[in-house]
Write a protein that holds these residues in place. Structure first.
Motif, mmCIF file in Angstrom:
data_model
loop_
_atom_site.group_PDB
_atom_site.id
_atom_site.type_symbol
_atom_site.label_atom_id
_atom_site.label_comp_id
_atom_site.label_asym_id
_atom_site.label_seq_id
_atom_site.Cartn_x
_atom_site.Cartn_y
_atom_site.Cartn_z
ATOM 1 N N UNK A 1 1.052 -1.542 -0.269
ATOM 2 C CA UNK A 1 -0.254 -0.227 0.135
ATOM 3 C C UNK A 1 1.172 1.046 -0.077
ATOM 4 N N UNK A 2 0.631 2.211 -0.972
ATOM 5 C CA UNK A 2 1.264 3.165 -1.104
ATOM 6 C C UNK A 2 0.976 4.640 -0.968
ATOM 7 N N UNK B 1 6.574 -1.345 7.451
ATOM 8 C CA UNK B 1 6.465 -0.918 6.977
ATOM 9 C C UNK B 1 7.725 0.223 6.372
ATOM 10 N N UNK B 2 8.064 0.766 4.986
ATOM 11 C CA UNK B 2 8.712 1.454 4.847
ATOM 12 C C UNK B 2 8.756 2.807 4.655
ATOM 13 N N UNK B 3 9.415 4.009 5.094
ATOM 14 C CA UNK B 3 9.264 5.525 4.535
ATOM 15 C C UNK B 3 10.687 6.154 3.680
ATOM 16 N N UNK B 4 10.474 6.679 2.508
ATOM 17 C CA UNK B 4 11.067 7.098 1.628
ATOM 18 C C UNK B 4 10.266 8.828 1.461
ATOM 19 N N UNK C 1 7.778 9.336 0.286
ATOM 20 C CA UNK C 1 6.468 7.734 -0.060
ATOM 21 C C UNK C 1 6.021 7.107 1.644
ATOM 22 N N UNK C 2 5.451 7.006 1.322
ATOM 23 C CA UNK C 2 5.400 5.876 2.634
ATOM 24 C C UNK C 2 4.427 4.202 2.243
ATOM 25 N N UNK C 3 5.206 2.937 2.238
ATOM 26 C CA UNK C 3 4.817 2.712 2.500
ATOM 27 C C UNK C 3 4.143 1.434 2.957
ATOM 28 N N UNK C 4 3.803 0.513 3.289
ATOM 29 C CA UNK C 4 2.718 0.134 3.671
ATOM 30 C C UNK C 4 2.755 -1.981 3.439
ATOM 31 N N UNK D 1 10.633 -0.675 7.644
ATOM 32 C CA UNK D 1 11.990 -0.003 8.278
ATOM 33 C C UNK D 1 11.267 0.052 9.830
ATOM 34 N N UNK D 2 9.787 -1.220 9.910
ATOM 35 C CA UNK D 2 9.367 -1.094 10.838
ATOM 36 C C UNK D 2 8.586 -2.569 11.176
#
Length: 501
Positions: free
Chosen positions: A51-52, A86-89, A92-95, A316-317
């Motif tokens: 999910x972006x 999750x990952x944050x760049x 842009x938030x990724x789940x 990242x989490x």
């Protein structure tokens, strides 16, 4: 194609790579704030929904997204979609979420018909189990509807999309809610009454509306307020409602349950315990069978930090305190652990209009391209190839003309149906209309070259899932003269190279 080699061939070598070893294969759904993409591990064939959310374009979503992730991390239940991390760049938030290969519940609901009562009962029971768990954790979902109820490979309900969820109980202290949010036909009347409301009865009201939709294939009213004639008849218990749709489509036993579940006064509404004790539910209670259909055994829910490919960090989490697993694209293979696959890549708001977030996953793989009835269910997916489990969807058709002619036919049909063209990019037509209650309904048609035939893939972008299916029926009728009606085959290479991304 049961072997591991077959899972590798299903990923187009040219497919964009999210990180090393993980490819974006297709778009599962989209909303105003972003998209959901399908990630496939090139080596193992594992599948994850990504999910972006673009916070540069939609900074107003940041608080809600952060809250959604915090809440989702708390939840570990068979009827709740799994949250992997999750990952944050930048902005842009990724789940990373469990990939629900069975698609959305609304794809099982035939418009104006519904589904068999036994099937609806099972889905409803699983929904109530999931909602009861949420409430036991002090979480209110606040947007229960068929589009937010997914199905896994075993046809089990998975509640998803916690963008409007909130905490209503903490340390045994419960608070009243006051935010008017959700999807109007599914909202409880107290949410529209300009006053505070209790979380649990509001969610259970929404479950009742879902039950009506499953059994009747339609919604009982546009909104539960004094503005709506159909709701007022129900509220006053006027005898005339018994002779009107959708109530004529449900049995007397179910109607007695709905009368108590859709009770306008929340204090008089059925609780979960009372729902479970009702004769329509209690007489048909069975022990859930969560075994995988491929081998009859329960999948191991273990995590091995040593397993999984050694590629770059994805998330990242991650909460590593609970085990999870996801089906491989070929059922006959051992079940991989997504956490294990990600283990070398991982370290462990309240107010939004629900119409701005409409994330979904692909429809039931048991529906063939040329479309079986949406009420048909086949629980044995073991014979499906990885490709078939990706591309089967009720709202897709094959046509027997060229790509250019197909686009021309679509343009002419959309004009005839009085759709408004929202966008027209190469091979993707975006059109809009309104649903039965006058709300926006936006659809996308992707035109894909499958070799001998053209695949037209219709996807809901915004609006009511049931009305989207009604419109798809009209579209399909309008394309009847070019739709392929017999058995078809196509090149694996063509199919994997043209899946909508």
């Amino acid at each position: 194609m049961p072997g591991s080699n077959s899972t590798r061939t299903m990923v187009d070598p040219a497919a964009p790579e999210f990180v090393e070893g993980w490819s974006m294969v297709q778009t599962l759904g989209e909303g105003a704030f972003g998209e959901v993409k399908l990630l496939i591990n090139r080596e193992s064939g594992e599948a994850v929904a990504l999910k972006m959310v673009d916070l540069h374009k939609h900074p107003e979503a940041e608080t809600s997204v952060r809250k959604e992730m915090l809440i989702h991390k708390m939840l570990k239940h068979p009827n709740i979609i799994k949250f992997f991390g999750s990952r944050r760049e930048g902005l842009m938030q990724y789940m990373f979420l469990e990939y629900a290969v069975g698609g959305e519940l609304f794809d099982r609901i035939e418009p104006d018909v519904g589904m068999p009562s036994d099937q609806a009962r099972r889905y409803f029971t699983e929904l109530i189990n999931g909602v009861h768990y949420l409430h036991s954790r002090g979480v209110a979902h606040r947007d229960i509807k068929p589009e937010n109820l997914l199905l896994d490979v075993n046809d089990t309900i998975k509640i998803t999309d916690f963008g409007l969820a909130t905490i209503f109980r903490h340390s045994k202290r419960e608070r009243m809610l006051d935010k008017k949010c959700g999807t109007r036909p599914y909202m409880a009347p107290e949410l529209l009454a300009e006053k505070e409301y209790l979380a649990q009865p509001a969610d259970l009201w929404s479950c009742g509306i879902v039950l009506v939709a499953m059994l009747a294939g339609e919604l009982p009213w546009d909104e539960p307020s004094s503005k709506c004639h159909e709701y007022l008849i129900w509220k006053r218990r006027e005898a005339s409602y018994l002779g009107t749709s959708p109530w004529t489509k449900v049995s007397t036993c179910v109607l007695s349950l709905l009368r108590r579940l859709l009770q306008p006064t929340s204090a008089q509404r059925f609780t979960v315990t009372q729902i479970r004790e009702h004769s329509w539910i209690a007489k048909h209670v069975t022990t859930p069978d969560i075994r995988h259909k491929s081998n009859g055994k329960t999948a191991p829910l273990t995590v091995s930090p040593e397993s999984g490919p050694a590629s770059k960090r994805i998330c990242s989490e991650l909460d590593n305190s609970f085990p999870v697993c996801v089906e491989r694209m070929a059922c006959s293979q051992p079940q991989p652990s997504v956490k294990a696959a990600f283990s070398q890549h991982l370290t462990a708001a309240d107010d939004l209009d629900t119409d701005t977030l409409c994330f979904s996953q692909p429809a039931k793989p048991d529906h063939l391209l040329l479309a079986s009835s949406p009420t048909t269910t086949n629980h044995d997916n073991s014979s499906a190839t990885p490709l078939q489990r990706l591309v089967r969807r009720m709202t897709r058709v094959l046509v027997n003309c060229s790509l250019q002619d197909t686009i021309k036919h679509l343009d002419e049909l959309f004009d005839t149906l009085h759709y408004r063209t929202a966008a027209h990019t190469p091979n993707i037509l975006t059109v809009s209309t309104v649903d039965r209650r006058g709300a926006p309904l936006v659809m996308k048609a992707s035109v894909l070259n499958m070799g001998a035939h053209i695949l037209v893939d219709f996807r809901l972008s915004k609006g009511c899932g049931l009305d989207f299916k009604r419109e798809f029926v009209r579209i399909k009728e309008g394309l009847a003269h070019i739709i392929v009606t017999g058995p078809v085959t196509w090149s694996l290479a063509n199919a994997t190279n043209t899946l909508p991304a």
